[in-house]
Scaffold this motif. Sequence first.
Motif, mmCIF file in Angstrom:
data_model
loop_
_atom_site.group_PDB
_atom_site.id
_atom_site.type_symbol
_atom_site.label_atom_id
_atom_site.label_comp_id
_atom_site.label_asym_id
_atom_site.label_seq_id
_atom_site.Cartn_x
_atom_site.Cartn_y
_atom_site.Cartn_z
ATOM 1 N N THR A 131 -22.267 85.930 69.561
ATOM 2 C CA THR A 131 -22.746 84.893 68.650
ATOM 3 C C THR A 131 -22.043 85.070 67.309
ATOM 4 O OG1 THR A 131 -24.871 84.984 69.790
ATOM 5 C CG2 THR A 131 -24.781 83.750 67.738
ATOM 6 N N GLN A 132 -21.340 84.046 66.898
ATOM 7 C CA GLN A 132 -20.404 84.161 65.781
ATOM 8 C C GLN A 132 -20.664 83.072 64.743
ATOM 9 O OE1 GLN A 132 -16.372 83.372 66.972
ATOM 10 N NE2 GLN A 132 -15.474 84.249 65.113
ATOM 11 N N THR A 133 -20.741 83.459 63.477
ATOM 12 C CA THR A 133 -20.791 82.454 62.411
ATOM 13 C C THR A 133 -19.361 82.027 62.079
ATOM 14 O OG1 THR A 133 -20.726 84.113 60.639
ATOM 15 C CG2 THR A 133 -22.902 83.423 61.431
ATOM 16 N N ILE A 134 -19.210 80.755 61.736
ATOM 17 C CA ILE A 134 -17.895 80.202 61.394
ATOM 18 C C ILE A 134 -17.945 79.662 59.966
ATOM 19 C CG2 ILE A 134 -16.027 78.684 62.155
ATOM 20 C CD1 ILE A 134 -16.777 80.621 64.300
ATOM 21 N N PRO A 135 -17.945 80.547 58.950
ATOM 22 C CA PRO A 135 -18.032 80.075 57.562
ATOM 23 C C PRO A 135 -16.902 79.122 57.174
ATOM 24 C CG PRO A 135 -18.448 82.430 57.680
ATOM 25 C CD PRO A 135 -17.956 82.019 59.026
ATOM 26 N N ALA A 136 -15.695 79.344 57.702
ATOM 27 C CA ALA A 136 -14.569 78.480 57.326
ATOM 28 C C ALA A 136 -14.870 77.028 57.655
ATOM 29 C CB ALA A 136 -13.299 78.942 58.039
ATOM 30 N N ALA A 137 -15.489 76.787 58.815
ATOM 31 C CA ALA A 137 -15.843 75.420 59.195
ATOM 32 C C ALA A 137 -17.021 74.905 58.387
ATOM 33 C CB ALA A 137 -16.154 75.361 60.694
#
Length: 510
Positions: free
Chosen positions: A384-390
Amino acid sequence: MEPYSPIFGHLPLMRALRQNWPSDAHSTYANLKIARDWKKYFPAASACPPVVYMDLWPIMPEPFAMIFDPAFASQLTQETPQPRHPMFKWAQIPLTGGLDLLSMDQADHKLWRSRLSPGFSPRNLGTHVPAIIEEVETFADALKVKAGKGAEWGDMFTLYDKTVALTFDVIVRVATGLRINEQTNTQGPMLLALRALISYLKLKSLPNRLGRLTPKYKRVINHNSKIMEDILRPQVISRLAALDTPGEEKTIIDMAIREAKISGQVPSSGFIDIVVSNIKIFLFAGHDTTAQTLSWVYWELQQHPEVLAKMRREHDEILGADPTLAKEILLQNHHKLNELRYTAAVIKETLRLHTPAGTLRQTGPDFRLVSKDGVVYPTHHTVTQTIPAAMHMSPAHWPRSVEFLPERFLVPEDHALRPVKNAYRPFELGSTRCIGEEMAMMEMKLALVFTVRELDFDFNYALWDRVIGREVRPGEEEVDGQRAYRAGQGIGYIKDNLPARVRRRSAGVV
């Protein structure tokens, strides 16, 4: 996402996502493309899904559940914080042996963060301001040497190399007390060893697992680990002996040892192993991401001269019109750095557009991501990964999301430019938020104070092509129309290490 292959999963889609990009473009652009072109990949959806599942088997052993929504990211990292995924520990083993903060379980992380955090506190960092200024002054002087005669442009050079040397000198000095002079004696053994080890910090994919079985891997890791151990371990042992000697400035090593002694622990060999491992991870994270961000700040300032002019005016107002007096003023009162609110906003806006990374978490069978209307997104047996760039580029969360607007960090809470809660996360949020955030902001503000009022910067890729004898046709070597882009794997780097040239500013020039 569509299309999905029953046999190859999303591997064909990943190849398609990378089409029309340079071969060295960073994988983060694939995530940005998913968020931007979501209608193409989710034709039945009415908005970009908050959670996107990516199946890369057999390259990756588990599918990814990628979070594109701030509220869902908050559930993962703040409301019901989940432990970091074991992939983090596996990735860090070449550098730290898995003994660092990023690799620890939640209980050990809590203990060691409490020991290491005082070293990064504003109060302790304040004692290091003279040392940081000394390194920043060396950085500024090295750039001024690159300027041409009078107000002429100097020769081309790569700025990222300069910022790496600066941030490495700073973190080594604050963490260990050593002054290694990487800026003046380049290619020192510790930085070379660290960079060699960093190149092996990769996620647990099939190719990377096979790579760790090779003789080359073992040879490189053993050689460079010994170089770092031979420098850092004696320093930790010497700080143990010197801890009780008088002196206001305390290194991160000192503070960790002191906190352990307060709790009654007698530093053992195992204790020293953990301190050394965490110093290594601080040297890695404390120099590379800061160096990249500072380079991107200079890039954005050149692209937005009105922002640069406003920053220069703030420096004049807070530190006086004569830039040569900034050092004396800050040595007398380093708290003036806190008054540089617009400069801080420029750095924050740069971090929004050029986010270093997210976080990977391992979720248990009872954890669920749940939307406001009750839709459940399962995450068990996924990375489970957060995608702050998006998230940082989403128009749903950021008004005028593609514009460079430092003001969005200065407006009141109820202002239209203000982003939604939890949408800004370049250092991530929650109990595992980046421990070195305060230090990174301090040294970047100091670097800007010592340079932007005396120098102009030009990032000229066309000229660089001529300097190195490279032919690039229009549209080639670009991401979204820009020659400067994030390249490589892992944390990555700026394409060509950001070619630059500088010139001295004339007095009175805005």
